[in-house]
Design a protein around this motif. Sequence first.
Motif, PDB file in Angstrom:
ATOM      1  N   MET A 240      35.024   4.369 -25.979  1.00  0.00           N
ATOM      2  CA  MET A 240      36.002   4.194 -24.909  1.00  0.00           C
ATOM      3  C   MET A 240      36.521   5.530 -24.389  1.00  0.00           C
ATOM      4  O   MET A 240      36.745   5.711 -23.198  1.00  0.00           O
ATOM      5  N   ARG A 241      36.699   6.477 -25.287  1.00  0.00           N
ATOM      6  CA  ARG A 241      37.179   7.798 -24.865  1.00  0.00           C
ATOM      7  C   ARG A 241      36.123   8.502 -24.008  1.00  0.00           C
ATOM      8  O   ARG A 241      36.443   9.118 -22.996  1.00  0.00           O
ATOM      9  N   ALA A 242      34.860   8.385 -24.413  1.00  0.00           N
ATOM     10  CA  ALA A 242      33.778   8.990 -23.639  1.00  0.00           C
ATOM     11  C   ALA A 242      33.622   8.283 -22.296  1.00  0.00           C
ATOM     12  O   ALA A 242      33.394   8.930 -21.261  1.00  0.00           O
ATOM     13  N   MET A 243      33.749   6.954 -22.291  1.00  0.00           N
ATOM     14  CA  MET A 243      33.620   6.190 -21.046  1.00  0.00           C
ATOM     15  C   MET A 243      34.730   6.574 -20.067  1.00  0.00           C
ATOM     16  O   MET A 243      34.523   6.594 -18.852  1.00  0.00           O
ATOM     17  N   TYR A 244      35.893   6.890 -20.579  1.00  0.00           N
ATOM     18  CA  TYR A 244      36.993   7.332 -19.714  1.00  0.00           C
ATOM     19  C   TYR A 244      36.599   8.627 -19.001  1.00  0.00           C
ATOM     20  O   TYR A 244      36.819   8.787 -17.803  1.00  0.00           O
ATOM     21  N   GLY A 245      36.013   9.553 -19.752  1.00  0.00           N
ATOM     22  CA  GLY A 245      35.605  10.825 -19.170  1.00  0.00           C
ATOM     23  C   GLY A 245      34.568  10.659 -18.078  1.00  0.00           C
ATOM     24  O   GLY A 245      34.672  11.274 -17.005  1.00  0.00           O
ATOM     25  N   ILE A 246      33.582   9.815 -18.317  1.00  0.00           N
ATOM     26  CA  ILE A 246      32.519   9.645 -17.330  1.00  0.00           C
ATOM     27  C   ILE A 246      33.046   8.936 -16.086  1.00  0.00           C
ATOM     28  O   ILE A 246      32.614   9.218 -14.954  1.00  0.00           O
ATOM     29  N   LYS A 247      34.012   8.038 -16.251  1.00  0.00           N
ATOM     30  CA  LYS A 247      34.577   7.343 -15.089  1.00  0.00           C
ATOM     31  C   LYS A 247      35.422   8.292 -14.239  1.00  0.00           C
ATOM     32  O   LYS A 247      35.377   8.242 -13.004  1.00  0.00           O
ATOM     33  N   VAL A 248      36.158   9.182 -14.888  1.00  0.00           N
ATOM     34  CA  VAL A 248      36.972  10.147 -14.133  1.00  0.00           C
ATOM     35  C   VAL A 248      36.072  11.044 -13.298  1.00  0.00           C
ATOM     36  O   VAL A 248      36.321  11.252 -12.101  1.00  0.00           O
ATOM     37  N   GLU A 249      35.002  11.582 -13.909  1.00  0.00           N
ATOM     38  CA  GLU A 249      34.105  12.455 -13.152  1.00  0.00           C
ATOM     39  C   GLU A 249      33.409  11.688 -12.028  1.00  0.00           C
ATOM     40  O   GLU A 249      33.248  12.202 -10.918  1.00  0.00           O
ATOM     41  N   THR A 250      33.015  10.453 -12.297  1.00  0.00           N
ATOM     42  CA  THR A 250      32.333   9.642 -11.288  1.00  0.00           C
ATOM     43  C   THR A 250      33.244   9.369 -10.094  1.00  0.00           C
ATOM     44  O   THR A 250      32.835   9.516  -8.939  1.00  0.00           O
ATOM     45  N   ILE A 251      34.478   8.980 -10.365  1.00  0.00           N
ATOM     46  CA  ILE A 251      35.437   8.693  -9.284  1.00  0.00           C
ATOM     47  C   ILE A 251      35.685   9.948  -8.452  1.00  0.00           C
ATOM     48  O   ILE A 251      35.689   9.908  -7.219  1.00  0.00           O
ATOM     49  N   PHE A 252      35.874  11.075  -9.129  1.00  0.00           N
ATOM     50  CA  PHE A 252      36.154  12.324  -8.418  1.00  0.00           C
ATOM     51  C   PHE A 252      34.987  12.724  -7.508  1.00  0.00           C
ATOM     52  O   PHE A 252      35.169  12.978  -6.316  1.00  0.00           O
ATOM     53  N   VAL A 253      33.784  12.777  -8.074  1.00  0.00           N
ATOM     54  CA  VAL A 253      32.619  13.210  -7.298  1.00  0.00           C
ATOM     55  C   VAL A 253      32.356  12.264  -6.131  1.00  0.00           C
ATOM     56  O   VAL A 253      32.125  12.703  -4.994  1.00  0.00           O
ATOM     57  N   CYS A 254      32.408  10.971  -6.391  1.00  0.00           N
ATOM     58  CA  CYS A 254      32.143   9.999  -5.325  1.00  0.00           C
ATOM     59  C   CYS A 254      33.210  10.059  -4.231  1.00  0.00           C
ATOM     60  O   CYS A 254      32.909   9.868  -3.046  1.00  0.00           O
ATOM     61  N   SER A 255      34.445  10.322  -4.607  1.00  0.00           N
ATOM     62  CA  SER A 255      35.507  10.401  -3.597  1.00  0.00           C
ATOM     63  C   SER A 255      35.300  11.605  -2.681  1.00  0.00           C
ATOM     64  O   SER A 255      35.544  11.531  -1.475  1.00  0.00           O
ATOM     65  N   VAL A 256      34.820  12.727  -3.240  1.00  0.00           N
ATOM     66  CA  VAL A 256      34.551  13.909  -2.429  1.00  0.00           C
ATOM     67  C   VAL A 256      33.354  13.646  -1.507  1.00  0.00           C
ATOM     68  O   VAL A 256      33.364  14.036  -0.331  1.00  0.00           O
TER      69      VAL A 256
END
Length: 356
Positions: A197-213
């Motif tokens: 769950m901790r790792a999944m949180y990290g990958i979701k944060v990076e995914t949201i950030f990159v996709c938003s840009v």
Amino acid sequence: MSRPHDGHRPFFPFGNPFRMILPKGSYLSPKLLALLNSFEENLAERLKKLKPKDRGEVLSLSWLKLAIESLCETHSDIKILITELQFPVSDWDEKWMDVYLDNSVKLLDICIAFSSELSRLNQGQVLLQCILHALDASIAFPSSEQLVQARSSLADWMELISSRNPKLEKCCAILHGIAGSLYLPKAKNSAKGKVLMRAMYGIKVETIFVCSVFMAAFSGSVKPLMDLHVPDEFFWAEAFTDLQADVNGESKMLFSKGNVTILKELEAVEMCSKTLCTMIDEGLGSAEARTLQNFILDFGKRTERLSQGLDLLSKEVEGFFQISLTGRDALLCNLRVCGTDSDLNQGNNGVVRGAL
């Protein structure tokens, strides 16, 4: 492009074993701790590498390519982590499963929209080549017919890039939906589940950030940009906060100036196109022949950089789509296997999720 900090973060050469968002009394074995620290250290290093060295890198095709490459590497890391955890899909909490499957569909939709936009921009390369063909720099001076042809293609290209892709309009809401599932319930009674769950949180944060840009750059709007707050307890928090502040801050400043075309390489060609339109409209005499030839050469170089950037980015987006798709397919395949085995052992009381 850096910002001041209130203090210095302590350095741990192999990760910080104390920076764990876990309930009091929770215990992770040295093996699990090493796996988690390795994942978070790799994520932190990738985020640091994405930090622009200067303002000109922000919202360029080259930076977007690096960002999607980084995202592909992180998604690959999560697969490796799951394998090393030896955490079977059958042990996943149903809430995790539902959120993962829902988000994976949304992510595929976003990738499709990105590919659609890149394909649309690539179509404009045909028009740019028509312009360069009509205004051949090797010719001393183009004929009136060539100038009319070039002017017509310039108008068509500028109309193309000023239009908006309807597929991107839905992406903003989709991405906010993924962001809404960012904070999941803590894993109960499972050390491996807590690591996952901790790792999944990290990958979701990076995914949201990159996709938003990506969406902001493609849509010409600041609306997709999100300012995510990552707790200090995460080893990669500082690297992400710095990166987000730099990229979002510079992007918002560009939008505040009224820039509609935000992608750097695209903007460079657009500026050249506007100047060329003015030159043709105002009329060109033989005295301007040398100036026009030099201008066409510059226009050709900018067009080539744009073409190469779009091609490379298109390949990376396609690669990310494939990683997302294969990950989802592998999970569904494992669920079917789990469901089949359970049905064989329990009859009609088997795991329903195997029917996914």
